[in-house]
Motif scaffolding. Structure first.
Motif, mmCIF file in Angstrom:
data_model
loop_
_atom_site.group_PDB
_atom_site.id
_atom_site.type_symbol
_atom_site.label_atom_id
_atom_site.label_comp_id
_atom_site.label_asym_id
_atom_site.label_seq_id
_atom_site.Cartn_x
_atom_site.Cartn_y
_atom_site.Cartn_z
ATOM 1 N N PRO A 178 0.842 -1.202 0.000
ATOM 2 C CA PRO A 178 0.000 0.000 0.000
ATOM 3 C C PRO A 178 0.880 1.256 0.000
ATOM 4 O O PRO A 178 2.086 1.182 0.206
ATOM 5 C CB PRO A 178 -0.795 -0.128 1.305
ATOM 6 C CG PRO A 178 -0.700 -1.567 1.684
ATOM 7 C CD PRO A 178 0.621 -2.043 1.186
ATOM 8 N N ALA A 179 0.240 2.410 -0.222
ATOM 9 C CA ALA A 179 0.984 3.672 -0.247
ATOM 10 C C ALA A 179 1.305 4.136 1.180
ATOM 11 O O ALA A 179 0.491 3.990 2.095
ATOM 12 C CB ALA A 179 0.187 4.737 -0.984
ATOM 13 N N TYR A 180 2.498 4.705 1.332
ATOM 14 C CA TYR A 180 2.964 5.261 2.606
ATOM 15 C C TYR A 180 3.435 6.695 2.366
ATOM 16 O O TYR A 180 3.734 7.079 1.227
ATOM 17 C CB TYR A 180 4.135 4.452 3.151
ATOM 18 C CG TYR A 180 3.836 3.025 3.509
ATOM 19 C CD1 TYR A 180 3.240 2.702 4.727
ATOM 20 C CD2 TYR A 180 4.161 1.991 2.634
ATOM 21 C CE1 TYR A 180 2.973 1.381 5.059
ATOM 22 C CE2 TYR A 180 3.892 0.670 2.962
ATOM 23 C CZ TYR A 180 3.304 0.372 4.171
ATOM 24 O OH TYR A 180 3.032 -0.931 4.494
ATOM 25 N N PRO A 181 3.568 7.495 3.422
ATOM 26 C CA PRO A 181 4.174 8.823 3.247
ATOM 27 C C PRO A 181 5.578 8.700 2.639
ATOM 28 O O PRO A 181 6.352 7.839 3.037
ATOM 29 C CB PRO A 181 4.226 9.378 4.676
ATOM 30 C CG PRO A 181 3.124 8.668 5.391
ATOM 31 C CD PRO A 181 3.098 7.286 4.802
ATOM 32 N N PHE A 182 5.877 9.554 1.652
ATOM 33 C CA PHE A 182 7.170 9.505 0.991
ATOM 34 C C PHE A 182 8.234 10.043 1.950
ATOM 35 O O PHE A 182 8.195 11.220 2.329
ATOM 36 C CB PHE A 182 7.126 10.331 -0.294
ATOM 37 C CG PHE A 182 8.391 10.298 -1.099
ATOM 38 C CD1 PHE A 182 9.003 9.092 -1.411
ATOM 39 C CD2 PHE A 182 8.973 11.472 -1.552
ATOM 40 C CE1 PHE A 182 10.175 9.050 -2.154
ATOM 41 C CE2 PHE A 182 10.137 11.442 -2.304
ATOM 42 C CZ PHE A 182 10.736 10.226 -2.606
ATOM 43 N N PRO A 183 9.186 9.209 2.391
ATOM 44 C CA PRO A 183 10.089 9.592 3.480
ATOM 45 C C PRO A 183 10.981 10.790 3.176
ATOM 46 O O PRO A 183 11.290 11.574 4.078
ATOM 47 C CB PRO A 183 10.922 8.332 3.720
ATOM 48 C CG PRO A 183 10.777 7.523 2.479
ATOM 49 C CD PRO A 183 9.431 7.838 1.930
ATOM 50 N N ASP A 184 11.396 10.965 1.930
ATOM 51 C CA ASP A 184 12.278 12.081 1.569
ATOM 52 C C ASP A 184 11.607 13.420 1.838
ATOM 53 O O ASP A 184 12.280 14.430 2.076
ATOM 54 C CB ASP A 184 12.649 12.010 0.085
ATOM 55 C CG ASP A 184 13.303 10.693 -0.303
ATOM 56 O OD1 ASP A 184 12.881 9.640 0.208
ATOM 57 O OD2 ASP A 184 14.219 10.704 -1.143
ATOM 58 N N ALA A 185 10.279 13.439 1.766
ATOM 59 C CA ALA A 185 9.505 14.643 2.059
ATOM 60 C C ALA A 185 9.007 14.661 3.499
ATOM 61 O O ALA A 185 9.046 15.695 4.185
ATOM 62 C CB ALA A 185 8.315 14.735 1.100
ATOM 63 N N HIS A 186 8.536 13.505 3.986
ATOM 64 C CA HIS A 186 7.903 13.401 5.298
ATOM 65 C C HIS A 186 8.853 13.781 6.423
ATOM 66 O O HIS A 186 8.423 14.309 7.463
ATOM 67 C CB HIS A 186 7.403 11.960 5.480
ATOM 68 C CG HIS A 186 6.356 11.805 6.530
ATOM 69 N ND1 HIS A 186 6.359 10.770 7.438
ATOM 70 C CD2 HIS A 186 5.260 12.547 6.824
ATOM 71 C CE1 HIS A 186 5.324 10.878 8.230
ATOM 72 N NE2 HIS A 186 4.637 11.943 7.885
ATOM 73 N N ALA A 187 10.147 13.535 6.242
ATOM 74 C CA ALA A 187 11.128 13.864 7.282
ATOM 75 C C ALA A 187 11.440 15.352 7.342
ATOM 76 O O ALA A 187 12.121 15.806 8.269
ATOM 77 C CB ALA A 187 12.426 13.089 7.039
ATOM 78 N N HIS A 188 10.952 16.118 6.357
ATOM 79 C CA HIS A 188 11.321 17.528 6.250
ATOM 80 C C HIS A 188 10.122 18.469 6.185
ATOM 81 O O HIS A 188 10.301 19.670 5.958
ATOM 82 C CB HIS A 188 12.186 17.720 4.998
ATOM 83 C CG HIS A 188 13.441 16.927 4.993
ATOM 84 N ND1 HIS A 188 14.628 17.366 5.564
ATOM 85 C CD2 HIS A 188 13.721 15.685 4.494
ATOM 86 C CE1 HIS A 188 15.571 16.452 5.402
ATOM 87 N NE2 HIS A 188 15.044 15.420 4.767
ATOM 88 N N GLY A 189 8.914 17.950 6.313
ATOM 89 C CA GLY A 189 7.733 18.804 6.216
ATOM 90 C C GLY A 189 7.468 19.299 4.818
ATOM 91 O O GLY A 189 6.836 20.347 4.621
ATOM 92 N N VAL A 190 7.919 18.549 3.801
ATOM 93 C CA VAL A 190 7.722 18.910 2.406
ATOM 94 C C VAL A 190 6.459 18.220 1.896
ATOM 95 O O VAL A 190 6.242 17.033 2.165
ATOM 96 C CB VAL A 190 8.944 18.493 1.556
ATOM 97 C CG1 VAL A 190 8.688 18.728 0.071
ATOM 98 C CG2 VAL A 190 10.192 19.243 2.021
ATOM 99 N N GLU A 191 5.631 18.928 1.143
ATOM 100 C CA GLU A 191 4.399 18.342 0.621
ATOM 101 C C GLU A 191 4.723 17.310 -0.453
ATOM 102 O O GLU A 191 5.553 17.545 -1.338
ATOM 103 C CB GLU A 191 3.495 19.427 0.040
ATOM 104 C CG GLU A 191 2.136 18.923 -0.403
ATOM 105 C CD GLU A 191 1.213 20.037 -0.857
ATOM 106 O OE1 GLU A 191 0.144 19.717 -1.421
ATOM 107 O OE2 GLU A 191 1.561 21.215 -0.645
ATOM 108 N N ALA A 192 4.082 16.161 -0.388
ATOM 109 C CA ALA A 192 4.311 15.090 -1.356
ATOM 110 C C ALA A 192 3.139 14.123 -1.318
ATOM 111 O O ALA A 192 2.392 14.062 -0.341
ATOM 112 C CB ALA A 192 5.615 14.348 -1.062
ATOM 113 N N GLN A 193 2.982 13.355 -2.387
ATOM 114 C CA GLN A 193 1.977 12.305 -2.432
ATOM 115 C C GLN A 193 2.528 11.034 -1.786
ATOM 116 O O GLN A 193 3.738 10.770 -1.843
ATOM 117 C CB GLN A 193 1.595 12.013 -3.882
ATOM 118 C CG GLN A 193 0.908 13.168 -4.582
ATOM 119 C CD GLN A 193 0.565 12.840 -6.022
ATOM 120 O OE1 GLN A 193 0.991 11.820 -6.561
ATOM 121 N NE2 GLN A 193 -0.211 13.706 -6.663
#
Length: 205
Positions: free
Chosen positions: A153-168
């Motif tokens: 399943p889909a998960y938060p994209f870690p490269d963005a999630h660790a930095h508060g960056v918006e991503a799908q």
């Protein structure tokens, strides 16, 4: 980021030392450190990708000499200071000495625009990306080719999630690699499975 934490596939460290039926904790402070970080995540003070990235940001000599729970505690304290929960001076007053925190973070990134969706059996190549911020792609698979065997399943994209960056959110693909392709002339024949986020992959020719 290519930090000291990314030790997968590295040589020269000798055999993995382990003890059968070893306890999860060896001291009371380890239980408290583990409980505090889990509680902070539950309260929404930081997320798991921020937590992992703060460990990655530890000074390399500190990282290599620290125990598992010391790394966890360093991440917890670093994020609490960065989030304004408690000042570093207060922590050091209570500890009666200096407290080593992780180094500052680099910027994150959002999803790769040209990412594709893959199906079971597709041959894929891991992108040769060098990311200064958080990334969940182990260095030993960078640029390597494998075969998709399943999709999560889909998960938060870690490269963005660790930095508060918006991503799908993205799925991870279970990719099967041949050990001989990962470490030519340096491994026995085996199959290695790695869960790889969609943005890390491209179709292999």
């Amino acid at each position: 980021m290519d930090g000291m934490h990314d030790l997968g596939g590295k040589q020269g460290f000798g055999p993995v030392r382990y003890a059968l039926n070893a306890p999860a904790f060896h001291a009371d402070w380890e239980v408290r450190a583990n409980s505090l970080y889990a509680y902070a995540v539950r309260l929404g003070i930081f997320n798991m990708d921020e937590y992992r990235h703060a460990i990655e940001r530890m000074e390399p000599r500190h990282y290599l000499t620290a125990s598992y729970y010391e790394r966890s505690l360093t991440s917890l304290l670093t994020l609490c200071v960065e989030k304004g929960v408690v000042p570093r001076e207060e922590l050091e007053r209570r500890a009666q000495g200096a407290i080593p925190l992780a180094t500052p973070s680099a910027p994150g990134r959002t999803n790769v625009p040209a990412r594709e969706h893959f199906k079971v059996g597709d041959r894929v190549r891991v992108r040769s990306d060098y990311v200064p911020g958080h990334v969940r792609m182990p260095g030993y698979i960078r640029g390597k080719t494998g075969v998709v065997v399943s999709e999560s399943p889909a998960y938060p994209f870690p490269d963005a999630h660790a930095h508060g960056v918006e991503a799908q959110d993205e799925p991870t693909f279970d990719v099967r690699f041949r050990s001989e392709d990962l470490w030519p002339n340096s491994s026995d024949a085996a199959l290695v499975h790695v869960a790889v986020f969609q943005s890390y992959l491209e179709r292999a020719g």
